[in-house]
Design a protein around this motif. Structure first.
Motif, short mmCIF file in Angstrom:
data_model
loop_
_atom_site.label_atom_id
_atom_site.label_comp_id
_atom_site.label_asym_id
_atom_site.label_seq_id
_atom_site.Cartn_x
_atom_site.Cartn_y
_atom_site.Cartn_z
N CYS A 241 49.21 110.87 -9.14
CA CYS A 241 48.88 111.41 -10.47
C CYS A 241 50.06 111.97 -11.24
CB CYS A 241 47.79 112.48 -10.32
SG CYS A 241 46.19 111.78 -9.83
N GLY A 242 51.28 111.80 -10.72
CA GLY A 242 52.46 112.21 -11.47
C GLY A 242 52.67 113.70 -11.54
N LEU A 243 52.42 114.40 -10.43
CA LEU A 243 52.51 115.85 -10.37
C LEU A 243 53.62 116.31 -9.44
CD1 LEU A 243 48.67 116.40 -9.92
CD2 LEU A 243 49.94 116.69 -12.06
N TYR A 244 53.74 117.63 -9.30
CA TYR A 244 54.68 118.23 -8.37
C TYR A 244 53.88 118.85 -7.23
CZ TYR A 244 57.85 117.73 -12.30
OH TYR A 244 58.60 117.21 -13.33
N GLY A 245 54.22 118.49 -6.01
CA GLY A 245 53.50 119.01 -4.86
C GLY A 245 54.46 119.35 -3.73
N LEU A 246 54.22 120.47 -3.08
CA LEU A 246 55.08 120.93 -1.99
C LEU A 246 54.28 121.10 -0.71
CD1 LEU A 246 57.74 122.16 -0.82
CD2 LEU A 246 56.90 124.39 -1.65
N LYS A 247 54.73 120.43 0.35
CA LYS A 247 54.21 120.67 1.71
C LYS A 247 55.21 121.57 2.42
CE LYS A 247 55.37 118.61 5.40
NZ LYS A 247 55.57 119.79 6.31
N PRO A 248 54.88 122.84 2.65
CA PRO A 248 55.81 123.71 3.36
C PRO A 248 55.80 123.45 4.87
CG PRO A 248 54.22 124.94 1.99
CD PRO A 248 53.70 123.56 2.16
N THR A 249 56.74 124.06 5.54
CA THR A 249 56.73 124.11 7.00
C THR A 249 55.47 124.84 7.45
OG1 THR A 249 59.14 124.31 6.95
CG2 THR A 249 58.05 124.84 9.03
N THR A 250 54.87 124.41 8.55
CA THR A 250 53.71 125.13 9.07
C THR A 250 54.13 126.54 9.48
OG1 THR A 250 54.05 124.32 11.32
CG2 THR A 250 52.62 123.01 9.91
N GLY A 251 53.21 127.48 9.30
CA GLY A 251 53.49 128.85 9.68
C GLY A 251 54.14 129.69 8.61
N ARG A 252 54.36 129.11 7.43
CA ARG A 252 54.88 129.93 6.34
C ARG A 252 53.75 130.49 5.47
NH1 ARG A 252 60.48 129.52 3.44
NH2 ARG A 252 60.02 131.77 3.56
N LEU A 253 52.68 129.74 5.32
CA LEU A 253 51.57 130.18 4.48
C LEU A 253 50.30 130.28 5.33
CD1 LEU A 253 52.16 128.03 1.26
CD2 LEU A 253 52.97 130.34 1.76
N PRO A 254 49.41 131.24 5.01
CA PRO A 254 48.24 131.48 5.85
C PRO A 254 47.16 130.42 5.73
CG PRO A 254 48.19 132.91 3.92
CD PRO A 254 49.52 132.20 3.89
N LEU A 255 46.56 130.10 6.88
CA LEU A 255 45.47 129.12 6.94
C LEU A 255 44.12 129.78 7.18
CD1 LEU A 255 47.03 126.27 9.12
CD2 LEU A 255 46.69 126.27 6.64
N LEU A 256 44.07 131.07 7.43
CA LEU A 256 42.81 131.73 7.73
C LEU A 256 41.83 131.56 6.57
CD1 LEU A 256 44.04 135.07 9.33
CD2 LEU A 256 42.99 133.12 10.50
N GLY A 257 40.61 131.12 6.92
CA GLY A 257 39.58 130.93 5.90
C GLY A 257 39.43 129.50 5.43
N LEU A 258 40.21 128.57 5.97
CA LEU A 258 40.02 127.16 5.67
C LEU A 258 39.03 126.56 6.67
CD1 LEU A 258 42.78 127.72 4.19
CD2 LEU A 258 43.31 125.32 4.62
N SER A 259 38.32 125.53 6.25
CA SER A 259 37.43 124.82 7.16
C SER A 259 37.92 123.40 7.34
CB SER A 259 36.00 124.81 6.60
OG SER A 259 35.95 124.09 5.38
N ALA A 260 37.83 122.91 8.56
CA ALA A 260 38.19 121.52 8.87
C ALA A 260 37.74 121.24 10.30
CB ALA A 260 39.69 121.29 8.74
N TYR A 261 37.33 120.02 10.55
CA TYR A 261 36.81 119.72 11.88
C TYR A 261 37.91 119.71 12.93
CZ TYR A 261 38.47 114.88 12.34
OH TYR A 261 39.24 113.75 12.48
N MET A 476 58.64 117.68 -0.81
CA MET A 476 58.01 117.78 -2.11
C MET A 476 58.04 116.44 -2.81
SD MET A 476 60.65 119.65 -4.75
CE MET A 476 59.55 119.27 -6.11
N VAL A 477 57.06 116.23 -3.68
CA VAL A 477 56.96 115.01 -4.49
C VAL A 477 57.14 115.39 -5.94
CG1 VAL A 477 55.25 113.36 -5.38
CG2 VAL A 477 55.62 113.57 -2.93
N PHE A 478 57.80 114.50 -6.70
CA PHE A 478 58.06 114.77 -8.12
C PHE A 478 58.01 113.45 -8.90
CE2 PHE A 478 62.02 114.09 -5.86
CZ PHE A 478 62.72 113.20 -6.67
N PRO A 479 57.57 113.51 -10.16
CA PRO A 479 57.47 112.29 -10.97
C PRO A 479 58.83 111.84 -11.50
CG PRO A 479 56.76 114.19 -12.25
CD PRO A 479 57.04 114.69 -10.86
N VAL A 480 58.97 110.53 -11.65
CA VAL A 480 60.21 109.94 -12.16
C VAL A 480 59.96 109.10 -13.39
CG1 VAL A 480 62.15 108.39 -11.63
CG2 VAL A 480 61.28 109.94 -9.86
#
Length: 552
Positions: A241-261, A476-480
């Protein structure tokens, strides 16, 4: 917790969720109306349905919004109403909303306006900023299905940790967005809500698993959203979709309260991260969460503050060194992707202070084998059990990703240990290879996907993103630019090297994928999120990215 649906047909349950969503949308007043006929590219449609003031508000960056809100130039109520109306339009155009939260959002906005009127200052750094979230990020009292019909009715007891932090900073939560069945696909389609399409071209995929977020944001229905990533689920939607997205290293941002199998399975760990139409919002998101020191309450997190004031590049006069990976050696990028990469590299090579070197793909086939084993170490049995709760069928892409991909098997305990050790050996070996380059690379520049946004139901290969999940490197992903039907036509003489390559090659069609953004990916070593964003900022400024405004 298992929710019993009294053996009702899964279709009936899905219809009830859709009705609840529609009811939440109907609460937004006044209701915007759409043109009777719509083009395949619907990016510009919201501008026809909103007032000039609403357009001006919703098309501002997150950074500009918080600045105006903090100065009292905008009220939280006006901003929230504008984004709620634009989100309604986005839903009607792309089917991107799981539910809106208008009552909660407007009450929160009024609370913030009252605070500002009383104290003459903002409540926090995100005062009045509307933030959307992928639906599996918990919101107190709201449904949490994670794309499974059989999970409908599970309620979140509390807001997720990340949501609490953003609220404490002054944010307004107003929209929850769609996700794929079980979260396990790079296209957003499930039996509850159906398929979410790409606003650049509604015949194309918006990506997954954060595809509701990407469709909403591409239409400027959100300035910033909470997404998540275990194999590309932030970056693929950003790319499509031509956006900016960042996948950080695991353990930098909290996951408590997410649901996933898959929660509790630590073979490949997920992470949350920001998705936005503007790059500055990535820094804003990371800084806001880490300045709250979430590790004080969450032992799974690294006690590392946001280090944006430190100098990570150009130490002692060193150049920014960019390694270029043209292909992963398994699936050859489509002509549009290679063109975008070539154009960026050509400009980088003449930029003072930047050194460009070649980075050959390293053991990508081995990486894919490890990933296949560790994504589904139970052979897909848990996924199948969760489908059986309601009797819903597999979607075509989750059938592939959770059951039919060659190499998936039910591992013994010893097998899990063995493949996890192979993961660790791969990480060690890859780092040694990175460090062997002279000069040592600061970042790797690579494709984000083998093709621009693919046609619906054809998204099978995520090797360009999942590699960095295996390594646990921030990316991270960025549009060109955008796809060009003439310059980016498929090479009819190309001979695919394997089944993955053949699938991607045969489903690439520059004409059918018309208007799709073309993006790239930038990667740094583990726990170097700050360096990654600094490097991107320098590259963006020095080469003039994006070459084409993908959201115009």
């Amino acid at each position: 917790m298992t929710v019993h649906q009294e053996n009702r047909p899964w279709q009936e349950i899905a219809q009830e969720v859709q009705a609840a969503r529609d009811e939440s949308i109907a609460q937004v007043e006044p209701q915007p109306s759409l043109p009777e006929s719509l083009p395949s590219r619907v990016i510009e449609v919201p501008r026809q349905c909103l007032s000039p003031a609403e357009v001006a508000i919703t098309e501002r960056s997150a950074e500009a919004l918080v600045e105006s809100l903090a100065a009292g130039k905008l009220t939280a109520t006006a901003v929230t109403k504008a984004f709620l109306r634009r989100a309604v339009i986005a839903q009607k155009l792309t089917n991107c909303i799981y539910e809106l939260l208008p009552a909660r959002a407007l009450a929160r906005a009024q609370e913030l306006d009252d605070y500002f009127a009383t104290h003459g200052k903002p409540l926090g750094p995100l005062h009045g900023l509307p933030i959307s979230t992928k639906a599996h990020v918990g919101i107190a009292g709201r449904d949490s299905s994670s794309g499974f019909v059989g999970w409908v009715g599970r309620k979140n007891a509390d807001d997720a940790s990340a949501v609490k932090i953003l609220l404490n900073a002054g944010a307004v939560m107003y929209a929850r967005t769609t996700e794929p069945q079980g979260l396990m696909a790079i296209e957003t389609c499930n039996n509850i809500m159906g398929v979410t399409v790409n606003p650049h071209n509604t015949a194309l995929s918006s990506g997954g698993s954060s595809g509701g977020e990407s469709a909403l944001q591409a239409l400027h229905g959100s300035p910033l959203g909470i997404a998540s990533d275990i194999g590309g689920s932030i970056r693929v939607p950003a790319a499509n979709c031509g956006l900016y997205g960042l996948k950080p290293t695991t353990g930098r941002l909290p996951l408590l309260g997410l649901s996933a199998y898959v929660l509790g399975c630590e073979t490949i760990l997920p992470t949350i991260g920001p998705l936005s139409p503007t790059p500055g919002a990535l820094n804003l998101f990371m800084k806001t969460i880490l300045e709250s020191q979430p590790w004080l309450n969450d032992p799974s997190l690294h006690p590392i503050p946001w280090r944006d004031q430190e100098t990570h590049i150009h130490k002692n006069g060193k150049n920014l060194t960019v390694g270029v990976m043209w292909t992963d050696g398994v699936v050859t990028p489509a002509p549009a992707v290679t063109r975008a990469l070539r154009e960026v590299v050509e400009r980088l090579k003449i930029v003072p202070g930047v050194e460009v070197i070649e980075w050959e793909p390293f053991q990508q086939k081995e990486a894919l084998e490890i990933l296949t084993k560790l994504y589904n170490p139970d052979g897909g049995e848990a996924f199948a059990r969760n489908l059986a709760l309601s009797g819903e069928p597999y979607m075509s892409l989750t059938e592939w990703s959770a059951r039919d991909t060659p190499g998936i098997e039910n591992l013994s305990h010893q097998g899990v240990w063995d493949w996890t050790m192979k993961r660790e050996i791969f990480r060690y070996t890859y780092l040694q290879e990175w460090n062997s380059k002279a000069p040592i690379m600061d970042v790797i520049l690579a494709p984000s996907s083998p093709t621009p946004a693919p046609q619906l139901h054809t998204s099978r290969y995520w090797g360009y993103t999942s590699l960095w999940n295996l390594l646990d490197y921030p990316a991270m992903v960025f549009p060109v630019t955008k796809i060009d039907a003439e310059r980016d036509a498929r090479d009819a003489a190309y001979e695919p090297r394997n089944d993955f390559d053949r699938w991607a090659h045969e489903h690439y069609d520059a004409d059918k994928q018309r208007d799709a953004p073309v993006t790239l990916q930038l990667v740094a070593k583990r726990l170097e999120e700050e360096k990654l964003l600094q490097a991107f900022k320098e590259i963006k400024e020095k080469v003039g990215l994006p070459f084409v405004d993908c959201l115009a």
